[in-house]
Design a protein around this motif. Structure first.
Motif, PDB file in Angstrom:
ATOM      1  N   ASN A  91       0.828  -1.210   0.000  1.00 48.73           N
ATOM      2  CA  ASN A  91       0.000   0.000   0.000  1.00 48.73           C
ATOM      3  C   ASN A  91       0.856   1.252   0.000  1.00 48.73           C
ATOM      4  OD1 ASN A  91      -2.897  -0.772   0.104  1.00 48.73           O
ATOM      5  ND2 ASN A  91      -2.273  -1.902   1.910  1.00 48.73           N
ATOM      6  N   GLU A  92       2.016   1.204   0.647  1.00 52.53           N
ATOM      7  CA  GLU A  92       2.922   2.347   0.650  1.00 52.53           C
ATOM      8  C   GLU A  92       3.368   2.672  -0.771  1.00 52.53           C
ATOM      9  OE1 GLU A  92       5.412   5.418   2.035  1.00 52.53           O
ATOM     10  OE2 GLU A  92       3.836   4.306   3.091  1.00 52.53           O
ATOM     11  N   GLN A  93       3.708   1.638  -1.542  1.00 55.80           N
ATOM     12  CA  GLN A  93       4.125   1.854  -2.927  1.00 55.80           C
ATOM     13  C   GLN A  93       2.976   2.404  -3.773  1.00 55.80           C
ATOM     14  OE1 GLN A  93       5.607  -1.969  -4.071  1.00 55.80           O
ATOM     15  NE2 GLN A  93       7.429  -1.834  -2.764  1.00 55.80           N
ATOM     16  N   VAL A  94       1.770   1.904  -3.534  1.00 54.87           N
ATOM     17  CA  VAL A  94       0.601   2.387  -4.274  1.00 54.87           C
ATOM     18  C   VAL A  94       0.384   3.874  -4.015  1.00 54.87           C
ATOM     19  CG1 VAL A  94      -1.909   2.255  -4.460  1.00 54.87           C
ATOM     20  CG2 VAL A  94      -0.557   0.156  -4.416  1.00 54.87           C
ATOM     21  N   ASP A  95       0.388   4.260  -2.741  1.00 58.18           N
ATOM     22  CA  ASP A  95       0.147   5.660  -2.395  1.00 58.18           C
ATOM     23  C   ASP A  95       1.264   6.560  -2.929  1.00 58.18           C
ATOM     24  OD1 ASP A  95      -2.096   4.748  -1.170  1.00 58.18           O
ATOM     25  OD2 ASP A  95      -1.446   5.161   0.884  1.00 58.18           O
ATOM     26  N   ASP A  96       2.496   6.068  -2.906  1.00 60.81           N
ATOM     27  CA  ASP A  96       3.610   6.850  -3.431  1.00 60.81           C
ATOM     28  C   ASP A  96       3.451   7.085  -4.929  1.00 60.81           C
ATOM     29  OD1 ASP A  96       6.334   8.062  -3.185  1.00 60.81           O
ATOM     30  OD2 ASP A  96       6.852   6.415  -4.541  1.00 60.81           O
ATOM     31  N   LEU A  97       3.051   6.049  -5.661  1.00 59.93           N
ATOM     32  CA  LEU A  97       2.853   6.207  -7.104  1.00 59.93           C
ATOM     33  C   LEU A  97       1.697   7.153  -7.414  1.00 59.93           C
ATOM     34  CD1 LEU A  97       3.387   2.548  -8.398  1.00 59.93           C
ATOM     35  CD2 LEU A  97       4.827   4.536  -8.860  1.00 59.93           C
ATOM     36  N   ILE A  98       0.641   7.100  -6.612  1.00 54.99           N
ATOM     37  CA  ILE A  98      -0.487   8.016  -6.828  1.00 54.99           C
ATOM     38  C   ILE A  98      -0.034   9.461  -6.642  1.00 54.99           C
ATOM     39  CG2 ILE A  98      -2.686   8.790  -5.851  1.00 54.99           C
ATOM     40  CD1 ILE A  98      -3.372   5.847  -5.396  1.00 54.99           C
ATOM     41  N   GLU A 101      -2.919  11.023   3.118  1.00 54.81           N
ATOM     42  CA  GLU A 101      -2.899  12.415   2.667  1.00 54.81           C
ATOM     43  C   GLU A 101      -2.412  12.522   1.231  1.00 54.81           C
ATOM     44  OE1 GLU A 101      -0.931  16.718   3.994  1.00 54.81           O
ATOM     45  OE2 GLU A 101      -0.609  14.907   5.187  1.00 54.81           O
ATOM     46  N   ARG A 102      -1.447  11.654   0.859  1.00 53.94           N
ATOM     47  CA  ARG A 102      -0.932  11.695  -0.511  1.00 53.94           C
ATOM     48  C   ARG A 102      -2.025  11.373  -1.520  1.00 53.94           C
ATOM     49  NH1 ARG A 102       3.848   7.570   0.098  1.00 53.94           N
ATOM     50  NH2 ARG A 102       2.340   6.774   1.600  1.00 53.94           N
ATOM     51  N   VAL A 103      -2.899  10.419  -1.177  1.00 58.80           N
ATOM     52  CA  VAL A 103      -3.999  10.057  -2.075  1.00 58.80           C
ATOM     53  C   VAL A 103      -5.039  11.173  -2.118  1.00 58.80           C
ATOM     54  CG1 VAL A 103      -5.868   8.411  -2.463  1.00 58.80           C
ATOM     55  CG2 VAL A 103      -3.610   7.585  -1.755  1.00 58.80           C
ATOM     56  N   ARG A 104      -5.347  11.727  -0.968  1.00 57.48           N
ATOM     57  CA  ARG A 104      -6.350  12.811  -0.911  1.00 57.48           C
ATOM     58  C   ARG A 104      -5.887  14.046  -1.670  1.00 57.48           C
ATOM     59  NH1 ARG A 104      -6.427  11.294   4.589  1.00 57.48           N
ATOM     60  NH2 ARG A 104      -5.314  13.218   5.137  1.00 57.48           N
ATOM     61  N   ASN A 105      -4.572  14.249  -1.733  1.00 56.63           N
ATOM     62  CA  ASN A 105      -4.053  15.437  -2.417  1.00 56.63           C
ATOM     63  C   ASN A 105      -4.073  15.310  -3.934  1.00 56.63           C
ATOM     64  OD1 ASN A 105      -3.580  16.800  -0.038  1.00 56.63           O
ATOM     65  ND2 ASN A 105      -1.437  16.185   0.115  1.00 56.63           N
ATOM     66  N   HIS A 106      -4.252  14.091  -4.441  1.00 59.20           N
ATOM     67  CA  HIS A 106      -4.337  13.926  -5.888  1.00 59.20           C
ATOM     68  C   HIS A 106      -5.658  14.533  -6.363  1.00 59.20           C
ATOM     69  CE1 HIS A 106      -4.631  12.243  -9.876  1.00 59.20           C
ATOM     70  NE2 HIS A 106      -3.443  11.680  -9.771  1.00 59.20           N
ATOM     71  N   PRO A 107      -5.618  15.468  -7.290  1.00 59.02           N
ATOM     72  CA  PRO A 107      -6.850  16.168  -7.678  1.00 59.02           C
ATOM     73  C   PRO A 107      -7.859  15.306  -8.418  1.00 59.02           C
ATOM     74  CG  PRO A 107      -5.020  16.813  -9.096  1.00 59.02           C
ATOM     75  CD  PRO A 107      -4.439  15.970  -8.001  1.00 59.02           C
ATOM     76  N   VAL A 116      -6.370   5.153 -15.519  1.00 59.16           N
ATOM     77  CA  VAL A 116      -5.373   4.390 -14.757  1.00 59.16           C
ATOM     78  C   VAL A 116      -6.014   3.845 -13.491  1.00 59.16           C
ATOM     79  CG1 VAL A 116      -3.163   4.466 -13.541  1.00 59.16           C
ATOM     80  CG2 VAL A 116      -3.481   5.831 -15.619  1.00 59.16           C
ATOM     81  N   THR A 117      -5.893   2.546 -13.301  1.00 60.97           N
ATOM     82  CA  THR A 117      -6.372   1.896 -12.082  1.00 60.97           C
ATOM     83  C   THR A 117      -5.172   1.248 -11.401  1.00 60.97           C
ATOM     84  OG1 THR A 117      -8.494   1.411 -13.142  1.00 60.97           O
ATOM     85  CG2 THR A 117      -7.974   0.230 -11.109  1.00 60.97           C
ATOM     86  N   ILE A 118      -5.000   1.534 -10.110  1.00 62.76           N
ATOM     87  CA  ILE A 118      -3.811   1.078  -9.399  1.00 62.76           C
ATOM     88  C   ILE A 118      -4.189   0.407  -8.083  1.00 62.76           C
ATOM     89  CG2 ILE A 118      -3.512   3.377  -8.395  1.00 62.76           C
ATOM     90  CD1 ILE A 118      -0.488   2.867  -8.381  1.00 62.76           C
ATOM     91  N   GLY A 119      -3.491  -0.671  -7.759  1.00 60.08           N
ATOM     92  CA  GLY A 119      -3.734  -1.381  -6.499  1.00 60.08           C
ATOM     93  C   GLY A 119      -2.600  -2.344  -6.228  1.00 60.08           C
TER      94      GLY A 119
END
Length: 436
Positions: free
Chosen positions: A68-75, A99-105, A121-124
């Motif tokens: 999940n850390e890698q997923v959020d970092d890529l987002i 917060e990193r995911v929430r900041n993606h517009p 793009v779908t990521i998981g």
């Protein structure tokens, strides 16, 4: 007149390889493209760029990461590079967006593909993608593919037509806490990495190698390359003197002297007296914590292509092989060093710091087991730094290696892994021995 050819700059060499990768994605008839990367070579940057290129074709794309850390970092990286690109984040039902995911517009979070609204793009994570039973995507990008077990790839392979596999072959192999001997020697052994099994069954797939580490300084890249990447190699994106680490106060203790050696040469060895110890060696744990505390108290300053900055606690990491060692080191840290990262090699993979302190996996041991000799573990621990690395170890590791030749059984059908753990450890020790 003799014309001396101009050497290609690191940036130009790296750009040429990345262009070749993107060209293969567009034109290669193969179902997969593999990209090998040394530490800090820009794997995530390549993934983000490839995602943008593939999404621009209008075909939907799936990205598979391992944690999940890698997923959020890529987002977060996708949001910074292409804020207009819609991203769907596959997650568990109880997942709380970081917060990193929430900041993606333009990011939407959902537990099911149908909840995401069909984004480009779908990521998981691989574990989450394994639960998806409907739908296919023309393209997939598998990030940190050498961390992925081959059976995990098999579970998601039906979801995509073609894929880009990006990873670091020098990092830790997939591991298991259960007995796996029943699969040893099989070409589809689930304990092999996804890339290893993929290439055994598809040896004609194009393989590219990123040639430059932007993380490791000029003092570290040749050492790490020789020890852990003997057949591919790589170079640093910076030259000698491009990065410096200095301290405001003079050395007054052996710990300070080890830090000064590391600041001057990029490497330091704080060697303790030879002795067999329990795994949570109190003296070694205190030395690791003391080095981090001393670096902070002496007012460290880093200078690099990114500018000049103070060495703060969040830019220092201490790595060890076991969680109980991590706990012992953390308990020794003074209050002013509580923000120093202390973790195992498994959890430090992919992370980057200015200064790292490493408790050598073989320090104080009476034997050299396969776990402690695994080259990937030492590779991760000694390749997280941008400026300097200090290794803490008890004397006698070289003698331990000489006295304990490999006793691991040899299995038919199992490819020989390079580098060998003994060879990698000896290569690192040979360099560190002059820096005690």
């Amino acid at each position: 007149m003799t014309v001396i050819p101009q050497l290609e700059t690191p940036a130009a060499e790296a750009a040429r390889v990345v262009d070749a990768v993107l060209r293969d994605l567009a034109t290669s008839p193969h179902r997969g493209v593999v990209v090998d990367s040394p530490p800090g070579a820009g794997k995530s940057t390549l993934v983000v760029r490839a995602a943008g290129v593939l999404a621009a074709t209008g075909a939907p794309l799936m990205i598979v990461a391992q944690t999940n850390e890698q997923v959020d970092d890529l987002i977060a990286r996708l949001g910074a590079a292409s804020p207009e690109l819609s991203v769907g984040r596959l997650s568990a039902v109880d997942y709380s967006a970081s917060e990193r995911v929430r900041n993606h517009p333009s990011c939407r979070v959902g537990a099911k593909v149908a909840d995401l609204g069909g984004p480009p793009v779908t990521i998981g994570t691989a574990a989450k993608w394994a639960t998806v039973t409907d739908g296919t995507w023309p393209w997939a990008i598998v990030d940190e593919a050498y961390q992925m077990r081959s059976d995990a790839l098999l579970r998601v392979a039906a979801r995509f037509d073609r894929a880009l596999f990006v990873g670091d072959p020098g990092q830790l192999d997939p591991f298991s806490t259960v007995e796996v001997d029943r699969w040893t020697g099989l070409s589809w052994d689930p304990m092999q990495s996804a890339v290893a099994v993929l290439l055994r069954h598809n040896p004609d797939l194009p393989v590219h190698r990123l040639p430059v580490s932007w993380r490791l300084p000029a003092s570290a890249a040749p050492v790490v390359a020789e020890a852990f990447y003997p057949f591919t190699g790589f170079r640093s994106g910076t030259g000698p003197g491009d990065r410096t680490l200095s301290f405001a106060t003079p050395a007054t203790s052996p710990l300070d002297e080890a830090l000064d050696t590391a600041a001057a040469s990029g490497w330091g060895l704080h060697e303790l007296p030879s002795r067999f110890t329990v795994r949570t060696d109190a003296e070694a744990a205190a030395a690791c914590a003391g080095l981090a505390a001393a670096a902070l108290s002496r007012g460290g300053t880093t200078s690099s292509e990114s500018g000049t900055a103070s060495l703060t606690a969040d830019r220092i990491a201490i790595g060890a092989a076991h969680r109980d060692q991590v706990a012992a080191i953390r308990s020794c840290l003074p209050p002013e060093a509580r923000d120093v990262t202390v973790d195992t090699a498994n959890r430090l993979q992919g992370r980057e710091y200015d200064l790292t302190v490493v408790l050598h996996p073989l320090s104080g041991r009476q034997d050299a087991t396969a776990f402690h000799l695994e080259s990937g573990r030492l590779c991760v621990l000694t390749s997280r730094h941008r400026h300097a690395c200090v290794v803490v170890a008890r004397a006698g590791i070289a003698e331990l290696l000489d006295a304990h030749p490999s006793t691991e059984p040899v299995h038919l059908g199992v490819p020989v892994k390079f580098p060998d753990g003994w060879e990698a450890n000896q290569a690192m020790l040979a360099h560190l021995s002059a820096l005690r």
